[in-house]
Every structure is written in structure tokens, then in C-alpha cells.
Design a protein around this motif. Structure first.
Motif, PDB file in Angstrom:
ATOM      1  N   PHE A 150      -2.430 -34.301  26.346  1.00 44.25           N
ATOM      2  CA  PHE A 150      -2.727 -33.615  27.607  1.00 44.25           C
ATOM      3  C   PHE A 150      -2.373 -32.132  27.537  1.00 44.25           C
ATOM      4  O   PHE A 150      -2.831 -31.344  28.366  1.00 44.25           O
ATOM      5  N   ALA A 151      -1.536 -31.743  26.575  1.00 38.16           N
ATOM      6  CA  ALA A 151      -1.013 -30.371  26.515  1.00 38.16           C
ATOM      7  C   ALA A 151      -1.734 -29.577  25.435  1.00 38.16           C
ATOM      8  O   ALA A 151      -1.642 -29.897  24.242  1.00 38.16           O
ATOM      9  N   VAL A 152      -2.442 -28.549  25.836  1.00 37.44           N
ATOM     10  CA  VAL A 152      -3.255 -27.777  24.902  1.00 37.44           C
ATOM     11  C   VAL A 152      -2.393 -26.993  23.916  1.00 37.44           C
ATOM     12  O   VAL A 152      -2.872 -26.608  22.842  1.00 37.44           O
ATOM     13  N   GLN A 153      -1.124 -26.777  24.228  1.00 40.00           N
ATOM     14  CA  GLN A 153      -0.260 -25.997  23.339  1.00 40.00           C
ATOM     15  C   GLN A 153       0.278 -26.795  22.159  1.00 40.00           C
ATOM     16  O   GLN A 153       0.972 -26.242  21.305  1.00 40.00           O
ATOM     17  N   LEU A 154      -0.025 -28.090  22.091  1.00 40.67           N
ATOM     18  CA  LEU A 154       0.473 -28.928  21.011  1.00 40.67           C
ATOM     19  C   LEU A 154      -0.583 -29.127  19.939  1.00 40.67           C
ATOM     20  O   LEU A 154      -1.731 -29.458  20.248  1.00 40.67           O
ATOM     21  N   HIS A 155      -0.186 -28.941  18.690  1.00 37.77           N
ATOM     22  CA  HIS A 155      -1.095 -29.180  17.570  1.00 37.77           C
ATOM     23  C   HIS A 155      -1.342 -30.670  17.424  1.00 37.77           C
ATOM     24  O   HIS A 155      -0.412 -31.485  17.476  1.00 37.77           O
ATOM     25  N   ALA A 156      -2.585 -31.077  17.234  1.00 38.03           N
ATOM     26  CA  ALA A 156      -2.948 -32.481  17.079  1.00 38.03           C
ATOM     27  C   ALA A 156      -3.012 -32.840  15.597  1.00 38.03           C
ATOM     28  O   ALA A 156      -3.881 -32.340  14.867  1.00 38.03           O
ATOM     29  N   LEU A 157      -2.110 -33.697  15.161  1.00 41.96           N
ATOM     30  CA  LEU A 157      -2.113 -34.150  13.773  1.00 41.96           C
ATOM     31  C   LEU A 157      -3.277 -35.099  13.543  1.00 41.96           C
ATOM     32  O   LEU A 157      -3.636 -35.886  14.422  1.00 41.96           O
ATOM     33  N   LYS A 158      -3.842 -35.053  12.351  1.00 43.00           N
ATOM     34  CA  LYS A 158      -5.038 -35.865  12.090  1.00 43.00           C
ATOM     35  C   LYS A 158      -4.774 -37.093  11.229  1.00 43.00           C
ATOM     36  O   LYS A 158      -5.575 -38.026  11.210  1.00 43.00           O
TER      37      LYS A 158
END
Length: 451
Positions: A150-158
Motif C-alpha cells: 500500500f505504501a509507494v515509498q517501499l521497494h517491492a522485492l521480486k
């Protein structure tokens, strides 16, 4: 007033320093040592070169502190340096929050997740160098988050490989722990835990896609928030997926504290030595009464005008009906966890609806632990020595004993009998330097929630 000037205190700190002497004697004090032992009346404490000592030179500065209590500096184990700005965006409070923590007597914090990691790192350096007032900071790296946050400031691990690389990258930069978040897969969390442990570091988590029992089996060291974020009992839970939080809360609110599934969960956590970090203040602020208690005149005075308006609007628009039952359930869970031998820690977590502020929230956490059924002395131990134990720093901080750092809080009153007296902080000693709590609070007036 400045009582003595014998230590080399940076000019930037001097306006906030009340006691600055290489040797200080605190006379006629009540001592709460942080171990859970009964308070001791009319004691003398010696502080020499930033440490608690068995004696002091004859020319030491002597302070008569009749009617005051000295207790260990609090160890905040979920004390972020950021604050919710609305719309899922968080702002770094690099100026106000370190001062608020220290003013409230929180002398050590674990950041438990970072939004601006380089800011946190540089701020720690400035505090350690004596250039900026604030607590000793144990840096937690940026959030380990999966896809769909939900938080755009967090990097999404793949994938798991990226999780391992992420841990190693931030360990090299100075992170001393890591925090996993809502949407990781079990494979990604397991990879991150293994990478952290290989570096001799620990990992905690605010989970949703993964249940507590699953995380414990993967080797996690700590779990944030307690039962209320554990989704393993939700009937519609799917592997590696975060269910709708509102639906989870509605289901949990029907759960009995004596449900045997809770006892089984606790036994598993204790067996695997998984700690729990309590953040009752955040949950309590979601209730009607708790929200009002959190927004004290002092808190409203500390925040900026825009933040104050946003907080009051949040009060109007919230739906708090379900939260009293959930808070009671969480309190019962935490009591049962400690009774079973679990390590319970605490921290303010100044997020949620914004009603919980750095420092003030730490006080509220301790008070709510007492409301939960712990004695004041037990609650203070949870928020001091227990955190030091998890950090591996119990020989330096968290309790009052000869040879430990002089990280101490002087309060006007007796928190061992009236826990609300924890809010009457006068002097905060950090490694022997006594900061004036009132002046630190005044330096933040109208700024929190803004910078």
C-alpha cells in the motif's frame, strides 16, 4: 540552569543540557532499577565519566533529588523516525522525533523500519558525535516488502535472491537489524532471515501474508504488534497472500483469549525464542476513548497546525466500534505470552492514525501495559531491560547497575505506585550528560508532523 561545565559538550547541545559534570552524585532518590525488583527508597547513585559507579570523587557535583525517582532510560524497540502524512505517505521527522524521544526519557531506540535510510544513518552519526540531541539509534534497514504494498515509498522485492541482496546491501551501509512487511512470500522471508543471520543480525516483521507460526518456523527473531496482525487464524487465508485487514479484524474480534489455538501459538513462539514487540498505544488510539487520551494538550501543542487539523479530522471520520474488543484481546495475548516465558518488548510506533507521537507514545505504551495487567515495575522492565536483552546490550543499558552506561531518567514522583508519573520527566541522563526534558520539548513545539 547549567549546573556545571566540566565535560566537552558541543555548542549545539548546550542549550538543552542541565547537568554537565564528569562526576555527579544523585542523593536521596528512589531507584527503580529496571529488573522488576521493588523500588528502593532514599538511595545514592554515583555517575562518573558517563557510567554508573560505586563511588565518586569528593568534589563531584551533588544533587539532592528528594521526592524524585531515578529509573533506566527507556529502550524503544519500535520507534520510527517518520510519521504518517496522509494518503499512505510518510515523512521523515529528523529534527523533532530525536528530541521528543530523548525528552521523554527514551535513551535508546531501534528504528524498526526505515523510509529514508540514509537520513537515519547520517542522523545516528550526528547524535553519536554529540552534534544533535537524541537517543542512541539502532538502525533497522528499509522495509523488506513484496509485491502489492500500500505504501509507494517501499521497494517491492521480486524474489528470494533479491531479498538476500537487499539485506546484504543495507548491512554494508550500517543496518543492525531488518524488518519484513505485509506482502512478502515465505520464500522471500526465509531468504532474508538466512541472509541476516549469516551477518550476525536479527530480523523482525509486521506480517500479513505470512502467519506467526510460519514465520517462527522460518527462524524469525521478533514479531511486531502481536496477535492483531497474525492472519493464520483467518478462515479465508491463502498461502503467501495478505487478506483484507478489515475482515481479519472482524474475525479476530470474535476470538476468545482462552482459545486453545492462541495457547498453541504462544508455546511455539516461546519454544523458538521469538520475541514480541508491544505497541498497544497505536491500537488503543483507534478506539474512541483511546484517541482522546492520546491527543493530550501537550501532544497537540507539539504538532504543527496542519497536522493538528488532520488529526482532528481523522477523529471525526474514523469507525472505532470494533477496536475495544481487539485491544482487550491483544492485552490478554501479551499477558499470556509473558506468563509462558516469552520476551515482550515495547515501542511507540508513531504511525497509525497519527495520534501516537514519538516519546509521548512510549509513555502511553508503558501505561497501557499496566492497564493490561502488568505491574508498573513489570511494565517498565518490558520497555527497558527486555529491549536491551534483544539487542544484546543488557550489560550496558536497560537497568541500573554499577558499570553500566549512565542512561537514566529523573521523574518527579513514583512510577512504581502511580505509572502516570512516568510523564513527569525532569532530567534525562544519556551517558552521564543530563538533558533538560522541558527544554527539549519546547524546542519541538509546533514542529512535529512537519520536520
Amino acid at each position: 540552569m547549567l549546573l556545571s561545565l566540566l565535560l566537552a559538550v558541543d555548542a549545539a547541545l548546550q542549550p538543552y543540557v542541565r547537568v554537565d559534570s564528569k562526576a555527579v552524585v544523585l542523593e536521596h532518590v528512589r531507584v527503580i532499577d529496571g529488573t522488576g525488583a521493588p523500588a528502593r527508597e532514599d538511595q545514592t547513585l554515583y555517575l562518573v565519566d558517563g557510567k554508573i559507579a560505586g563511588q565518586a570523587p569528593a568534589d563531584a557535583l551533588r544533587l539532592d533529588l528528594r521526592g524524585r525517582t531515578v529509573m533506566p532510560g527507556l529502550v524503544g524497540m519500535h520507534d520510527h523516525l517518520f510519521y504518517p502524512m496522509g494518503g499512505g505517505i510518510f515523512g521523515e521527522m529528523a529534527y523533532s522525533f530525536p528530541r521528543l524521544y530523548l525528552a521523554a526519557g527514551v535513551t535508546t531506540i531501534r528504528t524498526a523500519g526505515s523510509i529514508e535510510p540514509y537520513t537515519d544513518i547520517e542522523l545516528k552519526k550526528a547524535i553519536d558525535a554529540g552534534k544533535v540531541p537524541g537517543p542512541t539509534i539502532w538502525i533497522t534497514g528499509p522495509y523488506l516488502e513484496g509485491q502489492g504494498s500500500f505504501a509507494v515509498q517501499l521497494h517491492a522485492l521480486k524474489d528470494p535472491d533479491e531479498a538476500r541482496k537487499f539485506v546484504n546491501l543495507w548491512a554494508d551501509q550500517g543496518a543492525t537489524s531488518f524488518k519484513a512487511y505485509n506482502t512478502l512470500t515465505r520464500a522471500e522471508l526465509g531468504a532474508a532471515i538466512q541472509a541476516a543471520h549469516k551477518r550476525g543480525l536479527k530480523l523482525t516483521a509486521h506480517l500479513c501474508s505470512i502467519g506467526f507460526t510460519e514465520a517462527a518456523r522460518l527462524g524469525i527473531d521478533d514479531l511486531e504488534h502481536g496477535l492483531l496482525v497474525d492472519t493464520e487464524f483467518f478462515p479465508g487465508k491463502k498461502p503467501d497472500q495478505c487478506p483484507v485487514p478489515r475482515e481479519v479484524y472482524e474475525d479476530l474480534a470474535k476470538m476468545s483469549p482462552t482459545d486453545p489455538r492462541i495457547a498453541t501459538l504462544i508455546a511455539g513462539l516461546v519454544k523458538r525464542k521469538v520475541a514480541i514487540t508491544s505497541k498497544l498505544a497505536v491500537f488503543d488510539a483507534f478506539t474512541e476513548e483511546g484517541f482522546r487520551r492520546a491527543l493530550t494538550p501537550a501532544v497537540l501543542e507539539a504538532v504543527s497546525a496542519d497536522t493538528r487539523a488532520r488529526l482532528l479530522q481523522a477523529h471525526i471520520s474514523r469507525n472505532p466500534a470494533i477496536w475495544p474488543a481487539l485491544v482487550k484481546l491483544e492485552m490478554a495475548f501479551e499477558r499470556a505470552f509473558v506468563q509462558a516465558g516469552g520476551l515482550l518488548m515495547a515501542g511507540s510506533d508513531p504511525t497509525g492514525n497519527g495520534a501516537v507521537l514519538a516519546g509521548y507514545g512510549d509513555w502511553r505504551d508503558v501505561e497501557l501495559l499496566v492497564d493490561a495487567g502488568f505491574t508498573p515495575l513489570e511494565a517498565l522492565k518490558i520497555h527497558s531491560l527486555n529491549g536491551a536483552i534483544w539487542l544484546g546490550q543488557q550489560d550496558r543499558i536497560g537497568s541500573i547497575a554499577n558499570g553500566k552506561d549512565a542512561d537514566l531518567v529523573v521523574v518527579d514522583g513514583d512510577p512504581s505506585t502511580n505509572i502516570a508519573d512516568i510523564e513527569k520527566v525532569e532530567i534525562v541522563f544519556k551517558q552521564g550528560i543530563g538533558f533538560d526534558s522541558k527544554k527539549l520539548f519546547e524546542s519541538v513545539r509546533g514542529l512535529a508532523g512537519m520536520r
